[in-house]
Structure formats: structure tokens, C-alpha cells
Design a protein around this motif. Structure first.
Motif, short mmCIF file in Angstrom:
data_model
loop_
_atom_site.label_atom_id
_atom_site.label_comp_id
_atom_site.label_asym_id
_atom_site.label_seq_id
_atom_site.Cartn_x
_atom_site.Cartn_y
_atom_site.Cartn_z
N LEU A 66 125.92 -43.62 1.53
CA LEU A 66 124.57 -44.11 1.23
C LEU A 66 123.91 -43.23 0.17
O LEU A 66 123.21 -43.74 -0.71
N VAL A 67 124.13 -41.93 0.27
CA VAL A 67 123.58 -41.02 -0.74
C VAL A 67 124.18 -41.35 -2.11
O VAL A 67 123.48 -41.43 -3.12
N ASP A 68 125.52 -41.53 -2.16
CA ASP A 68 126.19 -41.86 -3.42
C ASP A 68 125.65 -43.16 -4.02
O ASP A 68 125.58 -43.31 -5.24
N GLU A 69 125.28 -44.10 -3.16
CA GLU A 69 124.79 -45.39 -3.63
C GLU A 69 123.30 -45.35 -3.98
O GLU A 69 122.74 -46.35 -4.43
N GLY A 70 122.67 -44.20 -3.76
CA GLY A 70 121.26 -44.06 -4.10
C GLY A 70 120.31 -44.62 -3.07
O GLY A 70 119.12 -44.75 -3.32
N LEU A 71 120.81 -44.94 -1.87
CA LEU A 71 119.95 -45.48 -0.83
C LEU A 71 119.39 -44.41 0.09
O LEU A 71 118.49 -44.67 0.88
N ALA A 72 119.93 -43.20 0.00
CA ALA A 72 119.45 -42.10 0.85
C ALA A 72 119.61 -40.80 0.09
O ALA A 72 120.34 -40.71 -0.90
N GLY A 73 118.92 -39.77 0.56
CA GLY A 73 119.03 -38.45 -0.04
C GLY A 73 118.94 -37.39 1.03
O GLY A 73 118.33 -37.60 2.09
#
Length: 473
Positions: A66-73
Motif C-alpha cells: 500500500l505504501v508503494d502504491e501511494g495509498l499509505a505512508g
């Protein structure tokens, strides 16, 4: 967010294989449908793993996806936090809102809980940032900077940096351009966004990409409205015959050091590609051109066909990704639209970092820094290679002559995502090669070596070898 109810997943429906895909799909759906909102904190990895009856490594990998997809950090002190609305919501918002969302998604990313050896590809050695040289250059700039230098300038960038870059790129990469051809942008990511905007304006809705290839480039193109169509890569780079068969007229490539395989686009392929581009566009991502160890640098494609190639580069791998300084040199027929898009996006990059970078190049400090970094990275690459040969002798290692990562191709036909999950469970973060594929292919691990010391890289190889030598769950 303390439990798993928001996922609407039942543990008894979990598949025997592909648990990471199953969980990541559930998390993604929760974001897209609004069950998770920006700012929501995801459950602790141990808690969610316990509630779903799966390994914590699976949760770590799903969060990382999800982080890689920009949906989470990952935020210090806050765990993993939702940062975006997801593709469905983004498509329904006006273009201006999409630009703001993209900016929100690019948050600093740290390794997941439990990871103490981060071999993610694309992460440079941030401890090597040339602080002393940067401060010296900054003082020199501030001694002579004028009020005009700090005003609203040319959206394409400060004249001095554009001029220094043209000379630097001509000497080191064979790029042919004049200062006015350069657009300074917020890294390669913004350069791709600007190109996608112009291509969409010309009526295109798809672009060819390498397969396997840069997932970041695919995601950028898709976010800005261009469907990424994979074209197979082999030992000589992108297969141009397959590119021609797509019927597309724009392609994104990493020809000097293909990501992730590390191969170089072969001479015959280069000629075929430039012939194909006679009335089309090649987007050349020269993402790690500075890092060459065992072979002479391969000249940029752009120097052979400036009116057919849009050239992209940045300081993300040479200085630090947080600098957000890159450059785009596109065919002149595109420049008016590109500058208009850049101006509408942000009015231009910050002037002071541009002037300091120009001073670094002009003084020779940038080149001295790169020589020192190349020496350090060669030692790290050699350490990881030694570790892999000792602890993973059946793997075939590729992409070792240049760059900041290598690929370990694994025997058999196992699921490399599951293997990467098992490796993560022992504290080592790697990328499965399948993350960077659109088509099925042999299993492998993509291993970055720039951010860890030689002894830690050997330790990482030992852990990977122990994990992969054991039968899977």
C-alpha cells in the motif's frame, strides 16, 4: 483503527497461497470504497496478523505494498497511516485535485516494523550526502545571490543550473541540448507527470513500458491517465518487435541500465528503437547513470535523436531523493506545452537548491562526490555478491555491473512474493521480482545494496540463504 472489521475479510476464506495479494486487495478495497479515510491509522501488524490468523510478515508486506502504491505512508510515532483516496476516487476529481493528491502521497517511507536490514531497491546511501561541500556551495551562492534570483523566475528553472546541467550531461552522458531545452522539475516523477499531461493532450491514452520494469513509472503513467502496456524485456533490453506490435507511439525505457534486470539495450535494439521513434516518442529514464563499476558508461539515447527522445534524470540516486530536483529534456516541439504545465503545476522549483547544485557542478565538488560514492558502492556490491555466492549458491545474479541493486534469479517456479514474505519475517526487506512484472516469469528477488554497510549486507545474504534453504510453510 484497532481491529480487522473494516477489511470485511473472513480468515476462513484466505487462500493457501498468495496471502499478501489477498490482504493487500482487501486493504486497497477499503481505501477505494471509503471504509478507510486519509489519516486513518492501520492496525499494528501483530494485532492484525493475530486477528486474521496469518503471519506478521504477510501483514508487513501488504502494508508495504500500500505504501508503494501511494495509498499509505509510514509516519514516525503513528505507524502506517492512510494517505490517499485510491485510484477510483482520484479519477473522479478534477485535475487540480489529482495533482494535490499526488503530492500528499509522496511521504517519507520507512522500513516496516521488525525490519532491521532494508535491501529495498532504489534507496541510496543517505549518510553519504556531501554536507560539507553543500554548505560551502550554499555560502558561495548566498554571497552573490540577488533579489532577482529569489523572485518568480522561469518555470523551466534557473538559467545557471540549466547551463551547468547541459555541459555536465554532454560530458558524462552524451546528451545534446541547449540550456533553454532543460526543464527543472521535482524529480523524475514530476517529469513523467508533465509528459503524461502533454501526451494525453495529444489524444494518447496508453504508453508502452518495460516488463519487468519500473513499477514507479507504471504507477505514474496510470495515475495521470495513460494505461501502461508491458513489453517484454530479455538479455538485450526491450524487445522492439513486440513494441511495434502494440501499435503504440510512446514508450518509457531505462536503456542504459534496465530496471530491474540491469541489462543494457543492445546496439541492434537501439537502432531499431530509434527507427521506430521516427514519428513517435521514447521517454528515457536515466535513473542511475552515475553508478558504473565494471564497464564504461553507455551513452544516453537522447544524444542520437534529440527530437525523438525525452530524457529524464535527477539527483535522487546521487545526492538524496528528498532534494526533489530532476530534469527533463524533451523534443522542442513539446516544450511550450511542457513549460505551460510546469508553470500551472508549481510556478517552478525552489531557486536556492538549484543554484547550490549548479555551484556544486561548476566547482567540481559534485564529480568528486560521485567518485567517492562509486568507490563505496562498489565495496557494498562486492560484499552482497560474496554473501549471495556463499549462502545462495544456486541463485543466478544479474545486473551487477552498474546501479544500486541487483537481481537474484531463483531456481524452480516458486512464488517469489511468498519467499519475500518469509525473508521479511527474518528482518530483511527485499522486493519480489514479480512486483515489477505484468506477465508471469521466473521467481527472483530484487536486492538494493546502497543503504547498508558491507558487513550488514553479508548478514542479510546469510539470513536470506537460511530462510530459502528451509521448506516453506
Amino acid at each position: 483503527m484497532s481491529g480487522s472489521d473494516f477489511l470485511q475479510l473472513r480468515p476462513e476464506t484466505a487462500p493457501g497461497k498468495g496471502l499478501t495479494d489477498w490482504l493487500a486487495d482487501g486493504l486497497r478495497a477499503a481505501v477505494v470504497t471509503g471504509r478507510l479515510q486519509p489519516g486513518d491509522r492501520l492496525p499494528a501488524t501483530r494485532l492484525l496478523a493475530g486477528e486474521l490468523g496469518i503471519s506478521r510478515g504477510v501483514v508487513v508486506q501488504a502494508y508495504e505494498r500500500l505504501v508503494d502504491e501511494g495509498l499509505a505512508g509510514a509516519r514516525t510515532g503513528s505507524g502506517t497511516v492512510v494517505t490517499g483516496h485510491g485510484p477510483a476516487a482520484a479519477e473522479s476529481r478534477p485535475a487540480g485535485d489529482r495533482r494535490r493528491t499526488l503530492a500528499e502521497l509522496r511521504l517519507p517511507i520507512s522500513a516496516p516494523d521488525g525490519i532491521d536490514l532494508d535491501l529495498s531497491p532504489g534507496v541510496p546511501d543517505l549518510s553519504a550526502f556531501p554536507r560539507t561541500a553543500w554548505l560551502r556551495a550554499e555560502r558561495a551562492v548566498l554571497d552573490r545571490v540577488t533579489g532577482a534570483d529569489l523572485g518568480y523566475g522561469d518555470p523551466g528553472g534557473t538559467p545557471r543550473l540549466r547551463s551547468e546541467l547541459v555541459g555536465w550531461l554532454a560530458r558524462t552522458r552524451g546528451v545534446r541540448a541547449e540550456a533553454d531545452d532543460v526543464v527543472i522539475c521535482g524529480g523524475v516523477a514530476q517529469g513523467l507527470a508533465l509528459l503524461a499531461h502533454v501526451l494525453r493532450g495529444e489524444g494518447r491514452n496508453a504508453v508502452a513500458v518495460e516488463d519487468p520494469g519500473s513499477r514507479g513509472a507504471w504507477d505514474q503513467m496510470a495515475f495521470w491517465g495513460l494505461r501502461p502496456v508491458g513489453v517484454p524485456v530479455d538479455g538485450d533490453g526491450m524487445r522492439v518487435d513486440d513494441l511495434i506490435a502494440t501499435g503504440l507511439d510512446a514508450a518509457v525505457l531505462t536503456p542504459a541500465h534496465q530496471f530491474p534486470t540491469g541489462v543494457v539495450l543492445g546496439p541492434e535494439r537501439r537502432r531499431a528503437l530509434l527507427s521506430w521513434a521516427e514519428t513517435r516518442l521514447v521517454i528515457e529514464d536515466d535513473y542511475d547513470a552515475e553508478h558504473r563499476y565494471d564497464r564504461a558508461p553507455v551513452a544516453a539515447l537522447q544524444g542520437s535523436a534529440p527530437e525523438r527522445v525525452a530524457y529524464l534524470g535527477s539527483v535522487s540516486k546521487s545526492l538524496a531523493p528528498g532534494m526533489r530536483v530532476g530534469w527533463l529534456i524533451a523534443p522542442r516541439r513539446m516544450q511550450t506545452e511542457l513549460l505551460a504545465a510546469k508553470h500551472a503545476s508549481d510556478l517552478g522549483n525552489s531557486a536556492l537548491p538549484q543554484l547550490v547544485l549548479a555551484e556544486l557542478i561548476a566547482s567540481g565538488d559534485y564529480e568528486r562526490h560521485l567518485r567517492a560514492v562509486r568507490t563505496r558502492q562498489r565495496r557494498r556490491r562486492d560484499a552482497l555478491l560474496t554473501g549471495l555466492r556463499t549462502h545462495l549458491p544456486r541463485a543466478r545474479v544479474t545486473g551487477v555491473a552498474a546501479g544500486l541493486h541487483l537481481v537474484a534469479l531463483l531456481p524452480g517456479d516458486g512464488d517469489d512474493t511468498v519467499l519475500a514474505e518469509r525473508v521479511a519475517a527474518c528482518g530483511v526487506q527485499v522486493h519480489p521480482l514479480s512486483w515489477h512484472r505484468q506477465r508471469p516469469g521466473p521467481p527472483g528477488l530484487v536486492l538494493g545494496y546502497a543503504a547498508e554497510s558491507p558487513d550488514r549486507l553479508i548478514e542479510a545474504a546469510a539470513r536470506i540463504g537460511r530462510v530459502l534453504s528451509r521448506p516453506g510453510p
